[in-house]
Design an enzyme around this catalytic site. Structure first.
Site, short mmCIF file in Angstrom:
data_model
loop_
_atom_site.label_atom_id
_atom_site.label_comp_id
_atom_site.label_asym_id
_atom_site.label_seq_id
_atom_site.Cartn_x
_atom_site.Cartn_y
_atom_site.Cartn_z
N ALA A 248 -35.05 12.52 19.70
CA ALA A 248 -35.49 13.89 19.98
C ALA A 248 -36.15 14.55 18.76
O ALA A 248 -36.62 15.68 18.85
CB ALA A 248 -34.28 14.73 20.43
N HIS B 11 -46.00 19.86 2.61
CA HIS B 11 -45.45 19.53 3.93
C HIS B 11 -44.94 20.80 4.62
O HIS B 11 -44.70 21.81 3.97
CB HIS B 11 -44.27 18.56 3.80
CG HIS B 11 -44.70 17.13 3.65
ND1 HIS B 11 -44.99 16.58 2.43
CD2 HIS B 11 -44.89 16.15 4.57
CE1 HIS B 11 -45.34 15.31 2.60
NE2 HIS B 11 -45.29 15.02 3.89
N GLY C 270 -38.66 4.43 8.50
CA GLY C 270 -39.60 5.41 7.96
C GLY C 270 -38.89 6.53 7.23
O GLY C 270 -39.53 7.37 6.60
N THR C 271 -37.56 6.56 7.34
CA THR C 271 -36.76 7.62 6.73
C THR C 271 -37.03 7.73 5.23
O THR C 271 -37.10 6.71 4.54
CB THR C 271 -35.26 7.29 6.93
OG1 THR C 271 -35.05 7.07 8.33
CG2 THR C 271 -34.35 8.40 6.42
N THR C 272 -37.16 8.96 4.73
CA THR C 272 -37.39 9.15 3.29
C THR C 272 -36.18 9.83 2.66
O THR C 272 -35.24 10.24 3.35
CB THR C 272 -38.65 9.99 3.05
OG1 THR C 272 -38.48 11.28 3.65
CG2 THR C 272 -39.89 9.32 3.61
N GLY D 76 -33.05 8.60 16.75
CA GLY D 76 -33.55 9.93 16.40
C GLY D 76 -34.60 10.36 17.40
O GLY D 76 -35.60 11.00 17.06
N GLY E 56 -42.38 4.75 2.87
CA GLY E 56 -42.36 6.21 2.85
C GLY E 56 -43.55 6.79 3.61
O GLY E 56 -43.59 7.99 3.88
N ASN E 57 -44.50 5.94 3.96
CA ASN E 57 -45.63 6.40 4.78
C ASN E 57 -46.21 5.21 5.52
O ASN E 57 -46.56 4.20 4.92
CB ASN E 57 -46.70 7.06 3.89
CG ASN E 57 -47.70 7.82 4.74
OD1 ASN E 57 -48.33 7.26 5.63
ND2 ASN E 57 -47.84 9.10 4.47
N MET E 58 -46.28 5.34 6.83
CA MET E 58 -46.69 4.21 7.66
C MET E 58 -48.18 4.26 8.02
O MET E 58 -48.64 3.46 8.84
CB MET E 58 -45.88 4.22 8.97
CG MET E 58 -44.39 4.11 8.78
SD MET E 58 -43.85 2.40 8.85
CE MET E 58 -42.16 2.53 8.30
N LYS F 296 -39.16 20.26 6.17
CA LYS F 296 -38.89 19.03 5.42
C LYS F 296 -37.74 19.25 4.44
O LYS F 296 -37.70 20.26 3.74
CB LYS F 296 -40.15 18.56 4.69
CG LYS F 296 -39.96 17.21 4.01
CD LYS F 296 -41.28 16.55 3.69
CE LYS F 296 -41.07 15.24 2.97
NZ LYS F 296 -40.37 14.24 3.79
P1 NAD Z 1 -36.37 15.43 12.46
O1 NAD Z 1 -35.26 16.20 11.83
O2 NAD Z 1 -37.30 16.14 13.41
O3 NAD Z 1 -35.77 14.14 13.25
C1 NAD Z 1 -34.69 13.38 12.81
C2 NAD Z 1 -33.88 13.03 14.05
O4 NAD Z 1 -32.85 12.10 13.69
C3 NAD Z 1 -33.20 14.25 14.68
O5 NAD Z 1 -33.52 14.30 16.06
C4 NAD Z 1 -31.71 13.97 14.48
O6 NAD Z 1 -30.92 14.47 15.54
C5 NAD Z 1 -31.72 12.44 14.46
N1 NAD Z 1 -30.48 11.89 13.91
C6 NAD Z 1 -29.85 12.25 12.77
N2 NAD Z 1 -28.70 11.56 12.64
C7 NAD Z 1 -28.63 10.72 13.71
C8 NAD Z 1 -27.67 9.76 14.15
N3 NAD Z 1 -26.55 9.53 13.45
N4 NAD Z 1 -27.93 9.08 15.29
C9 NAD Z 1 -29.04 9.30 16.00
N5 NAD Z 1 -29.97 10.23 15.65
C10 NAD Z 1 -29.77 10.92 14.51
O7 NAD Z 1 -37.20 14.80 11.24
P2 NAD Z 1 -38.66 14.11 11.27
O8 NAD Z 1 -39.68 15.10 10.85
O9 NAD Z 1 -38.84 13.37 12.56
O10 NAD Z 1 -38.49 13.08 10.06
C11 NAD Z 1 -37.47 12.10 10.06
C12 NAD Z 1 -37.59 11.27 8.78
O11 NAD Z 1 -38.82 10.53 8.80
C13 NAD Z 1 -37.62 12.09 7.49
O12 NAD Z 1 -36.93 11.39 6.48
C14 NAD Z 1 -39.11 12.17 7.17
O13 NAD Z 1 -39.39 12.40 5.81
C15 NAD Z 1 -39.53 10.79 7.60
N6 NAD Z 1 -40.97 10.60 7.86
C16 NAD Z 1 -41.50 9.43 7.44
C17 NAD Z 1 -42.82 9.13 7.73
C18 NAD Z 1 -43.35 7.78 7.32
O14 NAD Z 1 -44.52 7.46 7.63
N7 NAD Z 1 -42.55 6.94 6.67
C19 NAD Z 1 -43.62 10.04 8.42
C20 NAD Z 1 -43.04 11.25 8.85
C21 NAD Z 1 -41.70 11.52 8.58
#
Ligand code: NAD
Length: 273
Positions: free
Chosen positions: A14, A160, A102-104, A12, A127-129, A164
């Site tokens: 980008a 948020h 980190g995915t939620t 992910g 869910g939060n790092m 989101k």
């Molecule tokens: P985002 O949409 O900006 O980024 C997600 C990326 O994943 C995109 O670039 C997308 O193209 C890519 N992606 C999707 N399917 C893919 C695949 N099959 N192969 C490769 N890449 C793929 O979202 P974001 O704001 O970066 O958040 C991503 C996730 O992280 C969300 O679930 C969000 O809630 C979570 N998050 C968690 C924390 C934490 O601390 N745990 C903090 C922030 C965000």
């Protein structure tokens, strides 16, 4: 890059978090960006990951081939989508490497797949790092234990940015779980996730959630403990995504020499009991 640097793959790459991860890896000693993976069809495929993240060329083009990317890698940093993280969990288990998730918005069946993968991979999922939110979780559990459910209502409020896609946030659920643990109750059966129309009075002992969305808010969370004539509010405000990225990199370094297993940020931060 030093010989001993931990070789990390950002999937992910980008995305909002992907770019923050690349920046943090670039400025952190002891880790190096081994590969970057993007979504099939994304306009960023083939582009240099460092250029996308704004740190200048790193000689790592974004690819669509996780199998190739995981070869010789030691860890994967994954902030993508639930279905994507499930796929990467299988590949990380095959490669027997560290998988930081980190995915939620993941479902119970996804969690089971992560736990199955953790028989071979070292998985850290949260869910939060951030250090601050994990400390907030510990404080929430203590407060929920100390204040009786008969006189004190617990509400978790979050806001948020408008992009989101899941609600309540993974962090709100993490805080709800902490409160439920403190109270000795099951969150799934005791939570009120939405209120609309004539809802009747608040059921005693439940944990409520309120979700706000808008603008560019990185992540604000409050746990409100409401008693008769007094209110306790525990809150955290994330000002910058780098706090999550730094936590993810710290988790990868922590997991490097651990046995396969399913860990949380509380383990990484030494806050688990
Ligand atoms: P985002 O949409 O900006 O980024 C997600 C990326 O994943 C995109 O670039 C997308 O193209 C890519 N992606 C999707 N399917 C893919 C695949 N099959 N192969 C490769 N890449 C793929 O979202 P974001 O704001 O970066 O958040 C991503 C996730 O992280 C969300 O679930 C969000 O809630 C979570 N998050 C968690 C924390 C934490 O601390 N745990 C903090 C922030 C965000």
């Amino acid at each position: 890059m030093a010989v001993n640097d931990m070789r990390l793959v950002v999937v992910g790459a980008a995305g909002r978090m992907g770019q923050a991860l690349i920046r943090v890896i670039h400025e952190t000693e002891g880790v190096t960006l081994h590969a970057a993976v993007g979504r099939e069809g994304s306009a960023f495929i083939g582009k240099d990951a460092g250029e996308i993240a704004g740190v200048g060329p790193l000689g790592v083009p974004v690819s669509t081939d996780p199998l190739q990317a995981f070869l010789d890698a030691e860890g994967v940093l994954d902030f993508t989508t639930p279905a994507t993280s499930v796929t990467f969990a299988g590949l990380a288990a095959q490669a027997r490497i560290v998988h930081i998730i980190g995915t939620t918005g993941c479902l119970i069946e996804d969690e089971e797949k992560f736990k199955a993968a953790a028989r071979h991979a070292r998985v850290v999922k949260s869910g939060n790092m951030s250090l601050g939110v994990n400390l907030l979780g510990v404080l929430t559990e203590q407060a929920a234990r100390a204040l009786p459910a008969t006189g004190w209502d617990i509400e978790v409020m979050e806001m948020h940015h408008k992009h989101k896609v899941d609600a309540p946030s993974g962090t709100a659920l993490l805080l709800g779980e902490a409160a439920a643990k403190g109270r000795g109750i099951d969150l799934a059966s005791q939570s009120v996730r939405v209120r609309d129309g004539h809802t009747g009075p608040r059921p005693v002992g439940t944990i409520g959630f309120a979700t706000l969305r808008g603008g560019s808010v990185v992540g604000d969370h409050s746990v409100i403990l409401a008693g008769e004539g007094e209110l306790v509010t525990l809150s955290h405000s994330a000002r910058d995504r780098s706090i999550f990225a730094r936590g993810a990199v710290a988790a990868a370094l922590w997991a490097r020499d651990k046995k396969p297993g399913f860990y949380s940020m509380l383990d990484v931060l030494g806050l688990s009991r």
